[in-house]
Scaffold this active site. Structure first.
Site, PDB file in Angstrom:
ATOM      1  N   THR A 127       0.930  -1.259   0.045  1.00 30.18           N
ATOM      2  CA  THR A 127      -0.056   0.225  -0.005  1.00 30.18           C
ATOM      3  C   THR A 127       0.923   1.105  -0.075  1.00 30.18           C
ATOM      4  O   THR A 127       0.383   2.268  -0.471  1.00 30.18           O
ATOM      5  CB  THR A 127      -0.728   0.171   1.197  1.00 30.18           C
ATOM      6  OG1 THR A 127      -0.061  -0.497   2.518  1.00 30.18           O
ATOM      7  CG2 THR A 127      -2.080  -0.732   1.107  1.00 30.18           C
TER       8      THR A 127
ATOM      9  N   GLY B  76      17.448 -10.851   4.042  1.00 29.80           N
ATOM     10  CA  GLY B  76      16.521 -11.461   3.098  1.00 29.80           C
ATOM     11  C   GLY B  76      15.360 -12.368   3.863  1.00 29.80           C
ATOM     12  O   GLY B  76      14.608 -12.917   3.290  1.00 29.80           O
ATOM     13  N   ALA B  77      15.177 -11.744   5.055  1.00 32.50           N
ATOM     14  CA  ALA B  77      13.852 -12.341   5.777  1.00 32.50           C
ATOM     15  C   ALA B  77      12.744 -11.610   5.440  1.00 32.50           C
ATOM     16  O   ALA B  77      11.829 -11.815   6.289  1.00 32.50           O
ATOM     17  CB  ALA B  77      14.142 -12.680   7.193  1.00 32.50           C
ATOM     18  N   GLY B  78      12.816 -10.484   5.047  1.00 30.05           N
ATOM     19  CA  GLY B  78      11.603  -9.616   4.870  1.00 30.05           C
ATOM     20  C   GLY B  78      11.372  -8.585   6.138  1.00 30.05           C
ATOM     21  O   GLY B  78      10.421  -8.377   6.182  1.00 30.05           O
ATOM     22  N   LEU B  79      12.589  -8.520   7.020  1.00 33.41           N
ATOM     23  CA  LEU B  79      12.395  -7.599   8.173  1.00 33.41           C
ATOM     24  C   LEU B  79      13.191  -6.429   8.025  1.00 33.41           C
ATOM     25  O   LEU B  79      13.707  -5.523   8.884  1.00 33.41           O
ATOM     26  CB  LEU B  79      13.143  -8.391   9.224  1.00 33.41           C
ATOM     27  CG  LEU B  79      12.429  -9.757   9.731  1.00 33.41           C
ATOM     28  CD1 LEU B  79      13.032 -10.509  10.855  1.00 33.41           C
ATOM     29  CD2 LEU B  79      10.675  -9.573   9.786  1.00 33.41           C
TER      30      LEU B  79
ATOM     31  N   SER C 256      16.216  -5.524   6.467  1.00 36.67           N
ATOM     32  CA  SER C 256      17.573  -5.297   6.929  1.00 36.67           C
ATOM     33  C   SER C 256      18.368  -4.048   6.231  1.00 36.67           C
ATOM     34  O   SER C 256      19.203  -3.390   6.792  1.00 36.67           O
ATOM     35  CB  SER C 256      18.496  -6.454   6.720  1.00 36.67           C
ATOM     36  OG  SER C 256      18.315  -6.919   5.255  1.00 36.67           O
TER      37      SER C 256
ATOM     38  N   GLU D 177      17.619   3.285  -1.638  1.00 40.76           N
ATOM     39  CA  GLU D 177      17.126   2.134  -2.018  1.00 40.76           C
ATOM     40  C   GLU D 177      16.903   2.147  -3.474  1.00 40.76           C
ATOM     41  O   GLU D 177      17.067   1.234  -4.291  1.00 40.76           O
ATOM     42  CB  GLU D 177      16.135   1.574  -1.093  1.00 40.76           C
ATOM     43  CG  GLU D 177      15.428   0.384  -1.310  1.00 40.76           C
ATOM     44  CD  GLU D 177      15.806  -0.672  -0.597  1.00 40.76           C
ATOM     45  OE1 GLU D 177      16.752  -0.329   0.580  1.00 40.76           O
ATOM     46  OE2 GLU D 177      16.020  -1.794  -0.953  1.00 40.76           O
TER      47      GLU D 177
ATOM     48  N   ASP E  82       9.374   1.075   5.010  1.00 44.11           N
ATOM     49  CA  ASP E  82      10.444   0.385   5.811  1.00 44.11           C
ATOM     50  C   ASP E  82      11.174   1.314   6.648  1.00 44.11           C
ATOM     51  O   ASP E  82      11.629   1.376   7.709  1.00 44.11           O
ATOM     52  CB  ASP E  82      11.269  -0.584   5.168  1.00 44.11           C
ATOM     53  CG  ASP E  82      10.375  -1.439   4.441  1.00 44.11           C
ATOM     54  OD1 ASP E  82       9.298  -1.781   4.468  1.00 44.11           O
ATOM     55  OD2 ASP E  82      10.941  -2.352   3.409  1.00 44.11           O
TER      56      ASP E  82
HETATM   57  C1  GLA Z   1       9.069  -3.998   0.700  1.00 42.42           C
HETATM   58  C2  GLA Z   1       9.261  -2.770   0.538  1.00 42.42           C
HETATM   59  C3  GLA Z   1       8.272  -1.847   1.092  1.00 42.42           C
HETATM   60  C4  GLA Z   1       6.696  -2.093   0.878  1.00 42.42           C
HETATM   61  C5  GLA Z   1       6.637  -3.579   1.245  1.00 42.42           C
HETATM   62  C6  GLA Z   1       5.403  -4.096   0.725  1.00 42.42           C
HETATM   63  O1  GLA Z   1       9.284  -4.231   2.113  1.00 42.42           O
HETATM   64  O2  GLA Z   1      10.421  -2.117   0.863  1.00 42.42           O
HETATM   65  O3  GLA Z   1       8.271  -0.355   0.708  1.00 42.42           O
HETATM   66  O4  GLA Z   1       6.130  -1.962  -0.362  1.00 42.42           O
HETATM   67  O5  GLA Z   1       7.684  -4.452   0.516  1.00 42.42           O
HETATM   68  O6  GLA Z   1       4.381  -3.770   1.632  1.00 42.42           O
END
Ligand code: GLA
Length: 381
Positions: free
Chosen positions: A32, A121-124, A126, A159, A171
């Site tokens: 979003t 790489g865990a989606g947290l 980093s 980024e 993030d």
């Molecule tokens: C990644 C991106 C964020 C966001 C999410 C999905 O984490 O870095 O900007 O778009 O995906 O919500």
């Protein structure tokens, strides 16, 4: 090794300061942010620290615990096409500060050493943790006086341009604006934010992260494709961003859009509403009542936005079957982690059940650990 020790071992003298910035878990509001909508992430108790000292010349030198190399460039020569690999994150931030008004040809160079406990790489996030730690460290050292919103933009620019991932602002905002036991409710259009009490601890709840070990990258493939679908949907619906489409507009959207684009749009529109609903429910009833919203978010990502993978779906289903009050994948998708919100006493059973379910399908062993909502970026010493 702490970042201070790493600094000393690499550069042979003491850093003048150490700054820390956390990774994040997104509680709800996925894909979003770049649609100018709403998100509700929280900063976590896993973070990146940066030890730094100014130099007498204009060189920037970066080293880290995750690579053996020392990378150095004159400040004035920083440019996205000269940056690659892990050092593109810190050096990209220095470059992006230049784009936000810092005069890189006049500022002193720096030595900096980076160390992190955020799994990569865990989606947290980093990467946002590195960007935010470096951003606050340089902002203070160079006395730039940028506020947190501007620093989030700086991290996002690094980024997008230096790393090359077309990601949104969530993030970096979570990492910069987090507060212990609170979520960061962010309007990604205005960048206005409020902290919202999560109350997990008081309700006896914990957040279990299930890192599937399926690695993903947002610099390639699916993430950019989803973003393009959202932009195409907005164009056809004649709005500047999907933020301007509401649940009531979906019937009209379905008439105008092809099936796939419609489902992408429906995810974003309903997800925005779920963020608003989650904030309202947290405030009125507390965290025990948000489980269904988390579950619905996952279903929407699995079926409409199609960014889940079998490992994430299995983690979510297994967590629910073993006592989670809600579970969903978190972050950009195509791999990474799921979160389960669960009573403290159910956490171990959920983790064991997920590991067993993964083993029975010959999936790689997932990492499972709990996280708490922590403070955003700040100076340590
Ligand atoms: C990644 C991106 C964020 C966001 C999410 C999905 O984490 O870095 O900007 O778009 O995906 O919500």
């Amino acid at each position: 090794m702490s970042s201070k020790d790493g600094f000393r071992a690499t550069f042979g003298y003491e850093p003048t300061g150490t700054w820390v910035a956390p990774g994040r878990v997104n509680l709800i509001g996925e894909h979003t942010d770049y649609n100018e909508g709403f998100v509700l992430p929280f900063a976590i108790d896993r973070s990146t620290t940066v030890a730094l000292s100014s130099r007498g010349d204009s060189l920037v030198r970066v080293a880290s615990a995750f690579a053996d190399e020392l990378v150095e460039l004159p400040l004035a020569e920083l440019a996205p096409d000269r940056l690659a690999g892990w050092s593109a994150y810190p050096l990209g931030v220095a470059w992006a500060l230049g784009e936000h008004g810092a005069d890189l040809s006049a500022l002193p160079g720096v030595d900096l050493y980076i160390e992190s406990t955020v799994p990569v790489g865990a989606g947290l996030s980093s990467s946002a943790a590195i960007e935010s730690a470096v951003a606050v460290a340089l902002d203070e050292t160079w006395e730039l006086g940028l506020d947190r919103r501007a620093l989030a933009r700086v991290g996002q620019l690094a980024e997008n341009k230096a790393v090359g991932a077309p990601t949104g602002i969530m993030d970096q905002s979570a990492s910069l604006l987090g507060l212990e036991d609170h979520g960061v409710f962010l309007d990604c259009r205005s960048l206005e934010s409020q902290v919202v009490e999560l109350g997990f601890r008081a309700a006896g709840l914990e957040v279990l992260v299930i890192d599937t070990k399926v690695s993903h990258s947002h610099a390639t493939g699916g993430y950019a494709a989803r973003r393009a679908s959202c932009e195409a949907g907005a164009r056809i619906l004649e709005v500047s961003a999907l933020r301007d489409v509401t649940v009531d507009d979906l019937a009209r959207a379905q008439r105008l859009l092809d099936d796939e684009t419609f489902r992408r749009v429906r995810h974003v529109v309903t997800e925005n509403q779920r963020v608003l609903d989650t904030v309202a429910v947290l405030r009125s009833e507390g965290p025990l009542a948000i489980g269904e919203l988390l579950d619905a978010s996952h279903t929407s990502m699995r079926d409409d936005f199609e960014i889940s993978v079998p490992e994430l779906d299995l983690a979510v289903v297994t967590a629910r079957e073993n006592g989670a009050i809600g579970a969903r994948m978190t972050g950009g998708g195509f791999g990474g982690a799921a979160i389960a919100l669960a009573p403290r006493e159910a956490i171990e059973q959920i983790a064991a059940a997920v590991r067993a379910a993964f083993a029975s399908r010959d999936y790689a062993e997932p990492a499972t650990f709990t996280v708490t909502a922590a403070d955003g970026a700040h100076r340590l010493r």
